[in-house]
Enzyme design. Structure first.
Site, PDB file in Angstrom:
ATOM      1  N   CYS A  49       0.821  -1.215   0.000  1.00 52.22           N
ATOM      2  CA  CYS A  49       0.000   0.000   0.000  1.00 52.22           C
ATOM      3  C   CYS A  49       0.854   1.263   0.000  1.00 52.22           C
ATOM      4  CB  CYS A  49      -0.942   0.004   1.201  1.00 52.22           C
ATOM      5  SG  CYS A  49      -0.094  -0.095   2.801  1.00 52.22           S
ATOM      6  N   GLN A 158       4.627  -5.578   9.419  1.00 51.60           N
ATOM      7  CA  GLN A 158       3.919  -6.195   8.303  1.00 51.60           C
ATOM      8  C   GLN A 158       4.747  -6.202   7.025  1.00 51.60           C
ATOM      9  OE1 GLN A 158      -0.054  -4.679   7.961  1.00 51.60           O
ATOM     10  NE2 GLN A 158      -0.615  -6.024   6.271  1.00 51.60           N
TER      11      GLN A 158
END
Length: 467
Positions: A49, A158
């Site tokens: 992202c 992450q």
């Protein structure tokens, strides 16, 4: 040669990053398209992202870089739902034009100026959306990404899984080899060490934690509030656990695949709702967090307006998807506060990791870069050593044959002793040689490029013309 061409949240806004996102079959198709460029032998694509980065290994950095920039420009034009473009192969004299075309296209929609600069200047590798690194600088960049040092939330965990996924996808596509494979393996080691050997791993700095914290601050706490999660991937799973930890009252899940939503709902004690029924569900929600991998919007402004009809209480929407899940027009509705990844980036700017933690992680990265460089130097010397070994073996065999012809009076047993002597002598010579080469490669005070020049001169194939 290894290199990197990409962009991330440090310079590119969310809408630009969204148009250059690759996932699933589209990522595989992109890898196959790029590896077919003659100057690119290996390629891996990291798309999250917050970043899209293309890592390559090949023979001609300027030509390979031009091809990748052209590919990104064409991909930008087609958007995240478009097909993966074929890459025009530019002749040597066309490389500059190809690069310029790519940079103009990436300057903004229709090539319009961005922030008052011309598209070419704005998207120059050093100051625009795209950046490019070669050699050790490219390796260091990947290791810093894996360690969470280039993340929106410094130290977040992450991204390490995302680097691992990019590695696995390149392996699946067959586009990674002896140059990029050791680099990604070293990046994964560095990322793990940065979290286990320093205090970076002691704090939850996931994007999910930041999103839930932002929502809590906006709503004055989450206890007895109602939340809707759209998506059932890793980010949604982390958000669900964070919401439960924050005492959310009611939790509802919606996902394209009902089974995935049901599995997550069972784990976090949530309800499920179909995507087609979002209008009715929104009416009872205080918070919506959307984090799908869809290449298109999944929550339109009309759907949000439908759910808010006749209601006057506030609704917070957090869009964690790339490309965006939520129609930006939804944020214009009177009751709605819409937060995107760019809002989270601004919030994270004031919540960076402590300097001591970052310095420790940077030290881990630098040590890992040196380890990668040493291994690469030894690995690159292997073909030359092997060529020299073959040459010496042929010479030894020729000399042995001549000697045994002169010593034909010896018994078979004595002749075998002579043969073993020659073979053992060559083996011992090369064992010592490899030890010395490894010691030279591990001697940090010697510049790597100097080491490689010495090794090339020492171990050039005697049967090949001198370069």
């Amino acid at each position: 040669m290894i290199g990197l061409i990409g962009l991330d949240h440090h310079g590119a806004p969310a809408d630009i990053r969204g148009r250059l996102s690759f996932a699933g079959e589209r990522q595989l198709a992109a890898l196959h398209a790029l590896v077919n460029v003659p100057e690119i032998a290996e390629v891996a694509l990291l798309s999250t992202c917050n970043r899209t980065e293309v890592y390559i290994a090949g023979t001609d950095w300027p030509a390979a870089r031009a091809a990748v920039e052209r590919f990104l420009a064409l991909s930008y034009d087609m958007g995240p739902q478009g097909r993966v473009p074929a890459i025009p192969v530019a002749a040597a004299g066309e490389i500059a034009t190809t690069v310029a075309d790519a940079r103009v296209t990436l300057g903004g929609a229709g090539g319009a100026p961005v922030n008052g600069a011309s598209p070419l200047d704005q998207t120059h590798a050093a100051s625009g959306y795209l950046y490019a690194e070669e050699g050790t600088a490219a390796a260091r960049h990947l290791l810093r990404v894996a360690a969470g040092l280039r993340s929106m939330l410094v130290g977040e965990s992450q991204v390490l899984g995302q680097v691992k996924d990019a590695f696995r996808t390149a392996e699946q596509a067959g586009t990674i080899g002896e140059e990029l494979r050791p680099l990604f393996a070293q990046a994964l080691k560095a990322g793990k060490r940065a979290r286990t050997d320093t205090r970076l791993g002691q704090v939850d700095r996931t994007l999910a934690a930041a999103a839930v914290q932002l929502a809590s601050e906006s709503l004055g706490g989450l206890e007895r509030k109602s939340a809707l999660l759209i998506g059932a991937g890793l980010t949604s799973q982390l958000c669900a656990r964070q919401l439960r930890a924050q005492g959310i009252g009611r939790l509802v899940l919606a996902n394209r695949t009902a089974r995935s939503a049901a599995d997550l709902a069972a784990e976090v004690e949530a309800e499920t709702v179909a995507l087609d029924d979002l209008c009715e569900a929104i009416d009872q929600m205080d918070l919506i967090i959307s984090a799908t991998a869809a290449p298109h919007e999944v929550l339109g402004a009309a759907t949000v307006a439908c759910g808010l009809r006749g209601r006057h209480t506030p609704l917070v929407i957090v869009d964690l998807a790339m490309p965006a899940d939520v129609d930006p027009a939804a944020g214009l509705l009177p009751q709605v506060s819409l937060y995107t990844l760019d809002h989270l980036r601004q919030a994270a700017a004031g919540a960076s990791a402590q300097r001591a933690e970052v310095a420790q992680a940077e030290a881990v990265v630098e040590e890992s870069v040196r380890a990668w460089a040493r291994e690469r130097q030894v690995r690159q010397a292997v073909p030359g050593i092997a060529a020299l070994r073959r040459h010496v073996d042929r010479s030894e065999q020729a000399e042995r044959t001549r000697m045994l012809a002169e010593l034909a009076h010896l018994s078979t047993a004595d002749q075998q002793i002579v043969e073993r002597f020659g073979q053992r002598l060559v083996d011992k010579m090369f064992h010592y040689l490899v030890i010395r080469i490894r010691a030279l490669a591990e001697y940090d005070e010697v510049p790597p490029e100097l080491t490689m020049r010495v090794l090339e001169q020492l171990f050039a194939d005697p049967d090949e013309p001198a370069r």
